[in-house]
Design a protein around this motif. Structure first.
Motif: not given
Length: 708
Positions: A642-668
């Motif tokens: 949510a925070d990333l997409t809000e930042t992207i929108a604030a910079e005037g860009a639109a999200v065409v697609s998004a992919d979130v990989e499963p976390p590994r050792e607390q990192r995504v």
């Protein structure tokens, strides 16, 4: 046998009464003699009054052995006197059972002997089972440990008390012997080790060993008996060492120090077979620290050193105050002897630990006895790192069973490390020294440094490198913690954190948080670690099996063209998603089209080396912007998407697609395909995304695709 003789002497004196020279009762004359040898200027008047009160209040009481009860506090006091305890400790030791077992009250003790003696007596007084039931024992230990946090002499008295009780445990029922021995093994012996009181610890270990493992104890004692019937080869090695050091002009005392029963047993388990020199060690005592290294130099020069056995606990003392040089040497006959080298002061502290340091309050005030006799010694031994940690976490463990379990786990850690951890946001990655048990991880560091704010930890650097929160730390590591924003509720720890924490403080905090947020945790576990779109994959986002010739099927609007061929179809390669202003190169493909890559794309090098023809390409800016794929590397937390997409929108860009990989050792890893109104806004967009809490890198996506 000397302990038995002393006990019999005290028993007779306690029964017969009477006084001797200096108006000291016969029963404490031996105690006073031992005490005067180490503290010649001690005022013994309080000691005399304490004995009179203890004897009169315990009169008529007997122990299970049938001896007058007063023999027990007398024996405990003698043990402490032999270890060098100062007068206040001995006074409290004589009185340590009066409040618990007689009509004497704490107010009476305070009025007669002052606040310090009263505090020590109260600290070792057990809580009543009638009030606490089965929780009496763990809560008594909690009370003693809290009292020890203010004055370490409380635990000194308790350890001596337990040793004398263990010496006389044979009169108890076997099941009670076993129960007491297990508590001694799990709690008292580790405490003796941590407080450096090796003299008490060694004998406690042997007594526990005899009760809990009688067959192994009998077998080990037989090995020792067989050894004592033969000439000890260490005698010859010791004689060589004495002659060598005398010729070198080093004033040293060379002793043979027999191993105690448990030490022999452990060595037998380690080696499988014991040699004639394995039943003892050489102990070399000198006057100054520099003499220790002089002795070491002579030994390693004139004997053959076993380098793997060398340890310098003088330069790096153990966390329980212990200091010595350890080495092993072999003589011309092949006899290998382990050697301990220390000063006489080090030896006294090695045997008696914190007891040898005297009154911590007097030392802190520049006061009496030990502080005056040994300037420069550690002034306040009552708050080593492990004790501070224990006092902190116990306050968050209201359940006696939790406290008892965690206490045993804490005391099972037999080594300590120091890491350096700055407050989050500090400029330097290092910071204040933080003592932790060996095996501690970044999660332990977070809770040790931040308390409950450790719930907000989302990542860490160790010695400047990003690392998993489960990373086991080493002594001297510099740790930098990353936290999610302080505003709002923390996303909190994951259940997996419990698998790699070593400190009770971290374990208790994590369990309490998980218990309080059980429903939310269950919901989060059904999705990703950050609660968002884990594993989603848009058809427009390239996958690992896509070929390099596969092109974006969306209109590009900011169009690359081939000069001189305005009608040639041109498509952007998915592996590197070039945007206007990128340096690009074109490759003709089947059907007359041209694929455009960034000139830094790895696929370009492969195709050039394969001899694929190229075409020049330039950009013609259209009216509707450009498309780009960005990859954000972050520490997993709730609301990250949510925070990333809000930042992207604030910079005037639109999200065409998004992919979130499963976390590994607390990192995504988040991959976004974005539509920008103008390629010139790309650098600002990437900077804005990097500023989102938890995000540590944003890059242009470069997919590892293979050519067809």
């Amino acid at each position: 046998m000397s302990a038995v003789r002393n006990l019999r002497k005290l028993s007779r004196a306690a029964v017969l009464g009477g006084t001797s020279r200096g108006s000291l009762p016969d029963a404490i004359e031996h105690v006073a003699k031992v005490h005067r040898a180490l503290h010649p200027g001690a005022d013994l008047r309080a000691l005399r009054r304490a004995y009179v009160l203890a004897e009169s209040s315990h009169r008529g009481q007997t122990r299970k052995s049938g001896e007058p009860y007063i023999t027990h506090p007398l024996a405990v006091t003698l043990l402490l006197a032999q270890l060098g305890a100062e007068t206040t400790t001995l006074t409290a030791s004589l009185l340590h059972d009066t409040v618990e077992d007689t009509e004497v009250t704490l107010d009476q003790v305070r009025e007669e002997f002052g606040d310090e003696v009263c505090y020590l007596v109260d600290g070792v007084t057990k809580l009543e089972k009638v009030d606490y039931g089965t929780a009496a024992e763990p809560e008594t230990f909690r009370k003693m440990l809290v009292a020890t946090g203010n004055d370490v002499r409380v635990m000194s008295i308790k350890l001596a008390d337990r040793l004398h009780n263990m010496r006389t445990l044979g009169v108890m029922r076997p099941e009670k012997q076993e129960r007491i021995a297990k508590v001694t093994r799990d709690v008292l012996i580790p405490l003796a080790e941590r407080l450096g009181v090796q003299a008490l610890k060694s004998e406690l270990e042997d007594l526990v060993f005899a009760i809990l493992h009688p067959e192994e104890h009998a077998r080990t004692r037989e090995l020792v008996r067989e050894h004592t019937e033969r000439l000890d080869p260490l005698t010859g090695v010791a004689a060589q060492a004495r002659r060598l050091l005398r010729e070198a002009g080093i004033n040293a005392q060379v002793l043979i120090r027999p191993r105690h029963t448990v030490s022999v047993h452990r060595l037998w388990l380690k080696r499988g077979e014991l040699g004639p020199c394995d039943f003892g060690r050489l102990l070399i005592l000198v006057g100054e620290d520099a003499d220790c290294y002089a002795v070491l130099g002579e030994l390693h020069t004139c004997f053959t050193p076993v380098i793997t056995e060398f340890k310098d606990f003088i330069a790096s003392p153990k966390f329980n105050l212990y200091q010595s040089l350890h080495t092993a040497i072999a003589d011309d006959s092949g006899r290998v002897a382990e050697v301990l080298v220390r000063t006489r002061r080090m030896h006294r502290v090695a045997e008696a630990g914190v007891i040898a340091l005297g009154d911590p309050h007097a030392a802190a005030e520049g006061g009496q006895e030990t502080a005056e006799e040994n300037p420069g010694e550690r002034a306040d031994p009552t708050r080593p790192g492990w004790l501070s940690r224990l006092l902190e976490w116990q306050s968050h463990a209201p359940d006696p069973n939790t406290f008892w379990t965690e206490l045993r786990d804490e005391l099972a850690q037999d080594r300590e490390i120091t890491v350096y951890c700055a407050a989050p946001g500090a400029e330097a990655p290092g910071g204040g020294a933080l003592p932790l048990p060996a095996g501690a991880t970044c999660v332990d560091t977070a809770y040790a440094r931040l308390g409950e704010a450790g719930h907000r930890c989302i990542g860490a650097r160790v010695n400047g490198r990003l690392t998993a929160l489960s990373t086991v730390l080493r002594d001297g590591d510099a740790v930098q913690l990353f936290l999610e924003p302080a505003n709002g509720s923390p996303s909190g720890p994951s259940p997996e954190w419990l698998d790699h924490v070593r400190t009770p403080a971290a374990r208790i905090a994590i369990r309490q948080w998980l218990s309080a947020h059980a429903q939310a945790t269950a919901e989060n576990d059904t999705g990703s670690a950050d609660g968002t779109l884990a594993g989603t994959h848009d058809a427009d986002t390239p996958g690992p099996d896509d070929a390099v010739e596969e092109l974006s099927d969306q209109p590009t609007e900011s169009t690359p063209v081939v000069p001189g061929r305005p009608d040639t179809p041109v498509r952007l390669a998915r592996c590197c998603t070039p945007v206007p202003s990128d340096a690009v190169i074109g490759f003709p493909v089947r059907g007359g089209a041209v694929t455009v890559h960034r000139d830094t794309c790895r696929a370009v090098a492969r195709m050039l080396s394969a001899g694929r023809p190229t075409l020049p390409v330039r950009w013609e800016q259209g009216a509707a912007g450009c498309r780009v794929t960005l990859r954000a590397e972050a520490f997993g937390r709730a609301h990250l998407l949510a925070d990333l997409t809000e930042t992207i929108a604030a910079e005037g860009a639109a999200v065409v697609s998004a992919d979130v990989e499963p976390p590994r050792e607390q990192r995504v890893r988040h991959t976004y395909t974005l539509q920008l109104p103008d390629a010139k806004g790309l650098p600002a967009l990437m900077r804005a995304m990097r500023r989102v809490p938890g995000v540590y890198d944003v890059t242009r996506a470069v997919h590892d695709l293979t050519t067809g």
